[in-house]
Design a protein around this motif. Sequence first.
Motif, mmCIF file in Angstrom:
data_model
loop_
_atom_site.group_PDB
_atom_site.id
_atom_site.type_symbol
_atom_site.label_atom_id
_atom_site.label_comp_id
_atom_site.label_asym_id
_atom_site.label_seq_id
_atom_site.Cartn_x
_atom_site.Cartn_y
_atom_site.Cartn_z
ATOM 1 N N GLY A 1 21.535 29.728 -104.607
ATOM 2 C CA GLY A 1 22.351 29.135 -103.542
ATOM 3 C C GLY A 1 22.609 30.111 -102.417
ATOM 4 O O GLY A 1 22.507 29.758 -101.236
ATOM 5 N N LEU A 2 22.943 31.346 -102.750
ATOM 6 C CA LEU A 2 23.171 32.349 -101.705
ATOM 7 C C LEU A 2 21.901 32.623 -100.910
ATOM 8 O O LEU A 2 21.939 32.787 -99.691
ATOM 9 N N SER A 3 20.763 32.648 -101.595
ATOM 10 C CA SER A 3 19.501 32.863 -100.909
ATOM 11 C C SER A 3 19.193 31.703 -99.957
ATOM 12 O O SER A 3 18.762 31.928 -98.816
ATOM 13 N N MET A 4 19.419 30.488 -100.434
ATOM 14 C CA MET A 4 19.164 29.311 -99.582
ATOM 15 C C MET A 4 20.079 29.302 -98.363
ATOM 16 O O MET A 4 19.653 28.950 -97.262
ATOM 17 N N PRO B 1 21.450 29.469 -89.267
ATOM 18 C CA PRO B 1 20.980 30.150 -88.055
ATOM 19 C C PRO B 1 21.340 31.636 -88.131
ATOM 20 O O PRO B 1 22.388 32.003 -88.677
ATOM 21 N N GLN B 2 20.494 32.494 -87.589
ATOM 22 C CA GLN B 2 20.649 33.943 -87.738
ATOM 23 C C GLN B 2 22.037 34.424 -87.326
ATOM 24 O O GLN B 2 22.625 35.248 -88.005
ATOM 25 N N ARG B 3 22.574 33.908 -86.243
ATOM 26 C CA ARG B 3 23.865 34.394 -85.760
ATOM 27 C C ARG B 3 25.048 33.861 -86.563
ATOM 28 O O ARG B 3 26.165 34.305 -86.382
ATOM 29 N N MET B 4 24.787 32.891 -87.472
ATOM 30 C CA MET B 4 25.881 32.291 -88.235
ATOM 31 C C MET B 4 25.804 32.580 -89.738
ATOM 32 O O MET B 4 26.548 31.991 -90.509
ATOM 33 N N VAL B 5 24.937 33.481 -90.162
ATOM 34 C CA VAL B 5 24.746 33.730 -91.596
ATOM 35 C C VAL B 5 26.055 34.162 -92.254
ATOM 36 O O VAL B 5 26.434 33.649 -93.307
ATOM 37 N N ALA B 6 26.788 35.090 -91.643
ATOM 38 C CA ALA B 6 28.032 35.583 -92.241
ATOM 39 C C ALA B 6 29.069 34.459 -92.350
ATOM 40 O O ALA B 6 29.766 34.342 -93.359
ATOM 41 N N THR B 7 29.140 33.620 -91.346
ATOM 42 C CA THR B 7 30.092 32.508 -91.372
ATOM 43 C C THR B 7 29.739 31.510 -92.463
ATOM 44 O O THR B 7 30.611 31.038 -93.200
ATOM 45 N N VAL B 8 28.463 31.203 -92.592
ATOM 46 C CA VAL B 8 28.040 30.240 -93.609
ATOM 47 C C VAL B 8 28.222 30.816 -95.010
ATOM 48 O O VAL B 8 28.614 30.103 -95.933
#
Length: 157
Positions: A43-46, A52-59
């Motif tokens: 799940g974390l990998s998916m 989106p690259q700029r939102m990875v930390a938020t997601v």
Amino acid sequence: GLGFVALWYGAKHADARGMVAMSWLLLGYLLHTTGELCLSPVGLSMVTKLAPQRMVATVLGAWYLATAFSNYLAGIIAQLTGVSHGESEEKIIPLPTETVMVYGDVFGKIGIAAMISAVIVFGLAPLLKKWMHSDKDAEGNVLPEKAEQTAAARPAA
């Protein structure tokens, strides 16, 4: 889902005293632990691949927030399924024969909901694969326009 079904099935086969064999509890824990060990890293990998690259930390934060919410929801379910004996002020633990199917029914309902969720997720898997590999055609070859974009984004050596 299978872990909860194992707990439900064990409760259905309780003895005359309302006691359930330890093997059902162990099977439930084994299935829950195996499911968690499979779900969490995948799940974390998916999430990191699909966000989106700029939102990875938020997601990723939303992923952990969903985990926290599910633990909160588990606490609410535990409160709602709590059993008490009579209307007295004393906290008396009821006999297992009186409560085994209260918990068994809850485990059964959670197991059914988890199995339905699994079917939905398996149905969405092809769509997620397509989103993850949108730069490739049906045969797995990189599309020319995506190859050009990737080459243009690389710094010159």
